[in-house]
Design a protein around this motif. Structure first.
Motif, PDB file in Angstrom:
ATOM      1  N   GLN A 202     -26.911  18.848 -21.155  1.00  0.00           N
ATOM      2  CA  GLN A 202     -26.259  17.599 -20.786  1.00  0.00           C
ATOM      3  C   GLN A 202     -24.748  17.820 -20.730  1.00  0.00           C
ATOM      4  O   GLN A 202     -24.218  18.748 -21.344  1.00  0.00           O
ATOM      5  N   ASP A 203     -24.056  16.956 -19.992  1.00  0.00           N
ATOM      6  CA  ASP A 203     -22.601  17.032 -19.939  1.00  0.00           C
ATOM      7  C   ASP A 203     -22.025  16.568 -21.276  1.00  0.00           C
ATOM      8  O   ASP A 203     -22.336  15.473 -21.750  1.00  0.00           O
ATOM      9  N   PHE A 204     -21.189  17.401 -21.865  1.00  0.00           N
ATOM     10  CA  PHE A 204     -20.461  17.043 -23.078  1.00  0.00           C
ATOM     11  C   PHE A 204     -18.993  17.331 -22.834  1.00  0.00           C
ATOM     12  O   PHE A 204     -18.622  18.466 -22.584  1.00  0.00           O
ATOM     13  N   MET A 205     -18.181  16.302 -22.821  1.00  0.00           N
ATOM     14  CA  MET A 205     -16.782  16.389 -22.434  1.00  0.00           C
ATOM     15  C   MET A 205     -16.654  16.963 -21.020  1.00  0.00           C
ATOM     16  O   MET A 205     -15.771  17.755 -20.714  1.00  0.00           O
ATOM     17  N   GLY A 206     -17.617  16.567 -20.163  1.00  0.00           N
ATOM     18  CA  GLY A 206     -17.576  16.975 -18.766  1.00  0.00           C
ATOM     19  C   GLY A 206     -18.087  18.366 -18.483  1.00  0.00           C
ATOM     20  O   GLY A 206     -17.971  18.859 -17.358  1.00  0.00           O
ATOM     21  N   ILE A 207     -18.687  19.021 -19.476  1.00  0.00           N
ATOM     22  CA  ILE A 207     -19.162  20.399 -19.324  1.00  0.00           C
ATOM     23  C   ILE A 207     -20.640  20.459 -19.660  1.00  0.00           C
ATOM     24  O   ILE A 207     -21.073  19.975 -20.710  1.00  0.00           O
ATOM     25  N   LYS A 208     -21.421  21.054 -18.782  1.00  0.00           N
ATOM     26  CA  LYS A 208     -22.867  21.153 -18.985  1.00  0.00           C
ATOM     27  C   LYS A 208     -23.172  22.201 -20.060  1.00  0.00           C
ATOM     28  O   LYS A 208     -22.854  23.385 -19.907  1.00  0.00           O
ATOM     29  N   VAL A 209     -23.790  21.749 -21.147  1.00  0.00           N
ATOM     30  CA  VAL A 209     -24.097  22.637 -22.272  1.00  0.00           C
ATOM     31  C   VAL A 209     -25.469  22.293 -22.845  1.00  0.00           C
ATOM     32  O   VAL A 209     -25.969  21.181 -22.677  1.00  0.00           O
ATOM     33  N   PRO A 210     -26.084  23.234 -23.566  1.00  0.00           N
ATOM     34  CA  PRO A 210     -27.319  22.895 -24.279  1.00  0.00           C
ATOM     35  C   PRO A 210     -26.973  22.053 -25.501  1.00  0.00           C
ATOM     36  O   PRO A 210     -25.919  22.243 -26.113  1.00  0.00           O
ATOM     37  N   LYS A 285     -19.840  27.770 -25.546  1.00  0.00           N
ATOM     38  CA  LYS A 285     -20.030  29.186 -25.238  1.00  0.00           C
ATOM     39  C   LYS A 285     -21.135  29.428 -24.219  1.00  0.00           C
ATOM     40  O   LYS A 285     -21.151  30.478 -23.557  1.00  0.00           O
ATOM     41  N   HIS A 286     -22.078  28.492 -24.056  1.00  0.00           N
ATOM     42  CA  HIS A 286     -23.181  28.673 -23.094  1.00  0.00           C
ATOM     43  C   HIS A 286     -22.970  27.862 -21.811  1.00  0.00           C
ATOM     44  O   HIS A 286     -23.923  27.599 -21.081  1.00  0.00           O
ATOM     45  N   ARG A 287     -21.736  27.487 -21.549  1.00  0.00           N
ATOM     46  CA  ARG A 287     -21.463  26.522 -20.452  1.00  0.00           C
ATOM     47  C   ARG A 287     -21.848  27.038 -19.065  1.00  0.00           C
ATOM     48  O   ARG A 287     -22.098  26.259 -18.165  1.00  0.00           O
ATOM     49  N   ASN A 288     -21.904  28.339 -18.875  1.00  0.00           N
ATOM     50  CA  ASN A 288     -22.231  28.880 -17.554  1.00  0.00           C
ATOM     51  C   ASN A 288     -23.680  29.379 -17.458  1.00  0.00           C
ATOM     52  O   ASN A 288     -24.018  30.116 -16.541  1.00  0.00           O
ATOM     53  N   LYS A 289     -24.502  28.977 -18.427  1.00  0.00           N
ATOM     54  CA  LYS A 289     -25.853  29.528 -18.501  1.00  0.00           C
ATOM     55  C   LYS A 289     -26.957  28.499 -18.262  1.00  0.00           C
ATOM     56  O   LYS A 289     -28.123  28.753 -18.538  1.00  0.00           O
ATOM     57  N   ALA A 290     -26.590  27.336 -17.768  1.00  0.00           N
ATOM     58  CA  ALA A 290     -27.590  26.293 -17.517  1.00  0.00           C
ATOM     59  C   ALA A 290     -28.584  26.768 -16.462  1.00  0.00           C
ATOM     60  O   ALA A 290     -28.191  27.346 -15.455  1.00  0.00           O
ATOM     61  N   PRO A 291     -29.884  26.542 -16.671  1.00  0.00           N
ATOM     62  CA  PRO A 291     -30.876  26.962 -15.687  1.00  0.00           C
ATOM     63  C   PRO A 291     -30.696  26.192 -14.383  1.00  0.00           C
ATOM     64  O   PRO A 291     -30.310  25.030 -14.373  1.00  0.00           O
ATOM     65  N   GLN A 292     -30.965  26.858 -13.289  1.00  0.00           N
ATOM     66  CA  GLN A 292     -30.853  26.218 -11.981  1.00  0.00           C
ATOM     67  C   GLN A 292     -31.976  25.237 -11.768  1.00  0.00           C
ATOM     68  O   GLN A 292     -33.131  25.473 -12.139  1.00  0.00           O
TER      69      GLN A 292
END
Length: 293
Positions: A202-210, A285-292
């Motif tokens: 989900q977006d947290f402070m505008g950043i997609k994270v687990p 730290k996982h912000r660029n790892k969201a599944p497509q």
């Protein structure tokens, strides 16, 4: 070796805990200089996190938040040590709950999951147990040094809090439900989960994270009410907390809806006073790892 470290550290911690608050905060000012100026403890992580979460601010504004955060960090660390010897009455004066009637009204009906972030004075939330009739539990991660782990449990026990590990939670809830024991279970839910356990992004402070969803899953499975604890730092050594009900019937909320409400509350607090959030965590730290999709 672990026992030796404990034997060497404990007398110093106890002596620090006996300092009056005025001297404690003078020590905090000195510790701030060492931690921030000399050692630079996790300064790169803190600076990066603030820039990621608050990109709309100028570099000067972000730097001001960074410095205020480190002042708060050293205050928080010493306040945690102070808990070794401080009285319940002193904590109750310094950590005030603004609307206890909200908690008690729900407490009379069912047990509660209390969700809150690493924000403001979360260490002193243990004082809640001295003001409620329910049994209080805090979900925590065991400290590797068993002697310090035992010390932490003893400190929390002074206020009536029982520490339990994540793997124990469902067993304890089921046992208490079977015995009709009213209980409150506290979850710090803002940290980043392991990638192997990341089932919701989900977006947290505008950043997609687990994000952690364990508290919501437990609430849905057991029918417990969910309350958010909104904390504010009024001034050095003084906090207030407000209970914000998220759901008294979690089974009726769409999946991850409670988690979304929790994140929204955390964001509001960060944007209002960002210096009191725990920026040393590698939350993004996982912000660029969201599944497509």
């Amino acid at each position: 070796m672990q026992l030796l470290v404990f034997i060497m550290a404990y007398p110093l911690l106890w002596c620090i805990s006996l300092l009056p608050f005025r001297l404690l905060y003078l020590l905090s000012d000195l510790l701030y200089f060492v931690v921030y100026r000399v050692v630079g403890y996790r300064r790169k992580t803190v600076r990066s996190n603030i820039e990621l979460a608050l990109p709309e601010l100028s570099p000067a504004e972000r730097l001001a938040i960074e410095k205020k955060f480190y002042h708060h960090l050293t205050d928080l660390f010493l306040e945690m040590i102070k808990t070794l010897s401080v009285s319940v009455e002193t904590i109750e004066k310094r950590f005030v709950y603004t609307n206890m009637e909200v908690l008690r009204n729900i407490e009379d009906q069912k047990s509660i999951i209390l969700m809150f972030p690493h924000y403001a004075g979360w260490e002193w939330t243990v004082s809640l147990n001295a003001r409620v009739s329910s049994e209080g539990y805090a979900v925590y991660k065991r400290i590797r040094n068993p002697y310090f782990d035992r010390m932490v449990k003893k400190i929390r026990g002074k206020f009536g809090t029982i520490l339990i590990e994540t793997r124990e939670v469902i067993r304890v809830i089921r046992r208490n439900q079977h015995k009709n024991i009213p209980s409150i279970y506290a979850f710090l839910s803002d940290q980043s989960p392991l990638m192997s356990k990341a089932i919701y992004w989900q977006d947290f402070m505008g950043i997609k994270v687990p994000v952690h969803v364990g508290a919501e899953i437990l609430a849905k499975r057991t029918g417990l009410a969910v309350i958010y604890l909104r904390m504010e730092k009024l001034k050095r050594g003084y906090y207030q907390a407000t209970f914000v009900p998220l759901s008294t019937a979690p089974e009726t909320i769409p999946d991850y809806g409670i988690t979304d409400l929790f994140l929204q509350e955390v964001e509001k607090q960060i944007r209002k006073a960002p210096e009191y959030y725990f920026w040393t965590h590698k939350r993004w730290k996982h912000r660029n790892k969201a599944p497509q999709q």
